[in-house]
Scaffold this active site. Structure first.
Site, PDB file in Angstrom:
ATOM      1  CG  HIS A 109      -1.781   1.304   1.416  1.00  0.00           C
ATOM      2  ND1 HIS A 109      -2.749   1.549   0.638  1.00  0.00           N
ATOM      3  CD2 HIS A 109      -1.720   2.076   2.463  1.00  0.00           C
ATOM      4  CE1 HIS A 109      -3.118   2.676   0.979  1.00  0.00           C
ATOM      5  NE2 HIS A 109      -2.747   3.070   2.179  1.00  0.00           N
ATOM      6  CG  ASN A 110      -0.233   4.989   0.643  1.00  0.00           C
ATOM      7  OD1 ASN A 110      -0.753   4.914  -0.471  1.00  0.00           O
ATOM      8  ND2 ASN A 110      -0.386   5.739   1.539  1.00  0.00           N
TER       9      ASN A 110
ATOM     10  CD  GLU B  79      -2.424   2.438  -3.052  1.00  0.00           C
ATOM     11  OE1 GLU B  79      -3.660   2.302  -3.076  1.00  0.00           O
ATOM     12  OE2 GLU B  79      -1.685   2.720  -1.986  1.00  0.00           O
TER      13      GLU B  79
ATOM     14  CG  ASP C 125      -1.984   6.825  -4.582  1.00  0.00           C
ATOM     15  OD1 ASP C 125      -2.353   5.693  -4.851  1.00  0.00           O
ATOM     16  OD2 ASP C 125      -2.213   7.349  -3.513  1.00  0.00           O
TER      17      ASP C 125
ATOM     18  CG  HIS D  96      -0.489   9.911   0.351  1.00  0.00           C
ATOM     19  ND1 HIS D  96      -0.239   9.694   1.671  1.00  0.00           N
ATOM     20  CD2 HIS D  96      -1.668   9.390   0.090  1.00  0.00           C
ATOM     21  CE1 HIS D  96      -1.343   8.919   2.276  1.00  0.00           C
ATOM     22  NE2 HIS D  96      -2.009   8.763   1.183  1.00  0.00           N
TER      23      HIS D  96
ATOM     24  CD  GLU E 200      -7.000   4.864  -5.063  1.00  0.00           C
ATOM     25  OE1 GLU E 200      -7.900   5.411  -5.125  1.00  0.00           O
ATOM     26  OE2 GLU E 200      -6.713   3.647  -4.859  1.00  0.00           O
TER      27      GLU E 200
END
Length: 527
Positions: free
Chosen positions: A170-171, A200, A202, A215, A249
């Site tokens: 995640h991230n 992931e 983003d 982020h 994302e």
């Protein structure tokens, strides 16, 4: 004999007199002794009697004995040695059978171990093992807690993807703080090297029509999307051959979504999965069938059949609209940027005209309306068509998924909602050390560190009635662990507890299996 061997190995290094810390470290490596520099530095300091930063040959011998000659190991050696000096091949075979539980042990295997680990030539030629050799064997990878067989891929990798636990992050782009820290390519490199198979990314609109990764709504730094996927391309299959999922994302405009699609195709080429493996599949392909493939996870427009029909056509400028429902109380970063519209959704009247939650009677014939949030997103067809087996769908309920979810659709569940559904976390911040990552690393050491672990049979059965909170069948298994020794334990910076140590052993699993035990505290020692 051992003393003669030892002196023959180190005498030349002391012909010029005393040696410093760096030469001490190199000499230990020459003797095949693995030891961290920090550990050697501490022991060097304790044994440098004149505190001049240089030691004598006798002081080096003392350091060597502190590091290698463990009382517990000597005790085991003496138990199986007939003269407390050497082990015969038969003695070693007996030790391996009784203590190491080696199922198929023979003198031939014992001979191989002796040849590999015994450093004293005359002892090795006699097919015997000294304490020096035994210590080296006990400190080798062959004596790790994990079975050697688990160090390579040994599970059946031909099941559908959904039959596996997949190491996920995640991230992934963050390497420290979630709000202020830097975004760094090392986040992706480090995760891939550790066997992570789901990354992931983003994605946001950047300057000069170049999508960026960071982020959103924080002060974290930004990376170019194309730079991120170039790093992933370089390290994707260094640790594992099995497929990597890029979980997008996606916050980008349709114009920059098209740039992303171009970047993905240009960077990964044939490795990028952009079509079905079979003509009309109804199940996911296996990790084996997807070896060395990159899969894109994103929102998708239309069916796989329609995607195939569009293959090779010009999709530039073609955009479709995606509408989805947003659950109440769902924590999503997108809420700060997306505008929601409210639509009234008809809720059927309960048969007895009574609210099940409140017990309040309803008026006959009155229909109830419940406001729910929906949102519309624009998806570039060029990016949408790169999504094959990993189509992102909003999670509604397990019942809805069982009834309607297609084989190529998968859900990402927010942490708040996931905690309500399960105690397990499935995607982790790889850069944050602690118990969750310890459990993650331990679990995915299995199966060769490939990032794919075959689920147990009861989790692969669609009609399984397994309930982890209510296990009544089966015989309990007793696990007995005997702690023998602690070697080269890291030094703590606490002045009040500089060398005190204890070991905690904890079983994580279903409630019936969870157990925690710890040893007594061992006061400061030279580990």
């Amino acid at each position: 004999m051992e003393m003669r061997w030892f002196l023959s190995k180190i005498q030349d290094d002391f012909r010029g007199g005393k040696i410093n810390l760096e030469k001490t470290q190199r000499l230990l490596e020459k003797l095949d002794i693995r030891c961290s520099y920090i550990h050697v530095k501490q022991i060097f300091k304790d044994n440098d009697r004149l505190k001049q930063g240089r030691i004598t040959i006798e002081e080096f011998r003392a350091i060597y004995r502190i590091i290698t000659h463990r009382e517990e190991i000597i005790e085991i050696f003496n138990t199986y040695s007939e003269n407390r000096k050497i082990l015969l091949a038969s003695n070693l075979a007996q030790f391996l059978t009784q203590e190491q539980y080696a199922a198929e042990m023979s003198k031939a295997i014992a001979f191989e171990i002796i040849q590999k680990y015994e450093p004293i030539e005359e002892v090795r030629k006699a097919h015997q093992m000294s304490l020096e050799g035994f210590t080296r064997y006990m400190d080798s990878r062959e004596c790790l807690l994990f079975k050697n067989e688990c160090g390579k891929v040994y599970q059946d990798m031909t099941h559908p993807l959904n039959d596996y636990f997949i190491s996920s992050s995640h991230n992934t782009y963050l390497v420290s703080d979630q709000l202020l820290g830097p975004s760094d390519l090392w986040g992706y490199v480090s995760a891939l090297v550790k066997g992570c198979r789901c990354l992931e990314i983003d994605c946001w609109d950047g300057a000069q029509n170049e999508p960026v990764v960071y982020h959103g709504y924080t002060l974290t730094s930004k990376l170019l999307f194309k730079t991120v996927i170039q790093a992933i391309h370089k390290y994707a299959f260094v640790t594992s051959d099995y497929p990597v999922v890029l979980s997008l994302e996606n916050h980008c405009s349709t114009a920059q979504q098209e740039v992303m699609a171009d970047n993905l195709q240009a960077t990964f080429g044939e490795s990028l999965l952009s079509d079905m493996l079979d003509d009309f599949p109804d199940t996911l392909p296996s990790p084996e069938a997807l070896k060395f493939k990159i899969l894109v996870k994103n929102k998708k427009i239309g069916t796989l059949k329609e995607t195939r029909e569009r293959k090779g056509s010009d999709k530039r400028g073609k955009v479709e609209e995606w509408e989805e429902e947003v659950a109440d109380g769902e924590e999503e970063e997108e809420e700060e940027e997306e505008k929601f519209k409210e639509s009234e959704v008809l809720e059927s009247v309960l048969g007895d005209n009574q609210d099940k939650e409140t017990g309040v009677k309803k008026l006959p014939g009155v229909m109830l309306f419940k406001k729910k949030k929906t949102r519309k997103l624009k998806i570039a067809l060029a990016l949408s068509d790169l999504v094959i087996y990993t189509k992102a769908e909003k999670f509604k309920s397990f019942q809805h998924s069982r009834l309607y979810q297609q084989f190529n659709e998968n859900n990402s569940i927010g942490e708040t909602q996931a905690r309500k559904l399960s105690k397990l976390r499935v995607a982790l911040n790889f850069q944050t050390p602690g118990l969750p990552m310890d459990l993650q690393n331990g679990k995915f050491l299995d199966n060769g560190g490939s990032g794919y672990i075959l689920k147990p049979h009861f989790l692969r059965e669609s009609k399984s009635y397994f309930n982890p909170s209510n296990i009544k069948e089966g015989m309990p298994i007793t696990l007995t662990i005997r702690l023998i020794s602690g070697i080269q334990l890291p030094l703590t910076h606490s002045s009040s507890n500089k060398g005190d140590s204890l070991v905690i052993i904890e079983v994580f699993g279903v409630p019936n299996d969870q157990m925690k035990q710890q040893t007594r505290v061992i006061k400061k020692k030279c580990f």
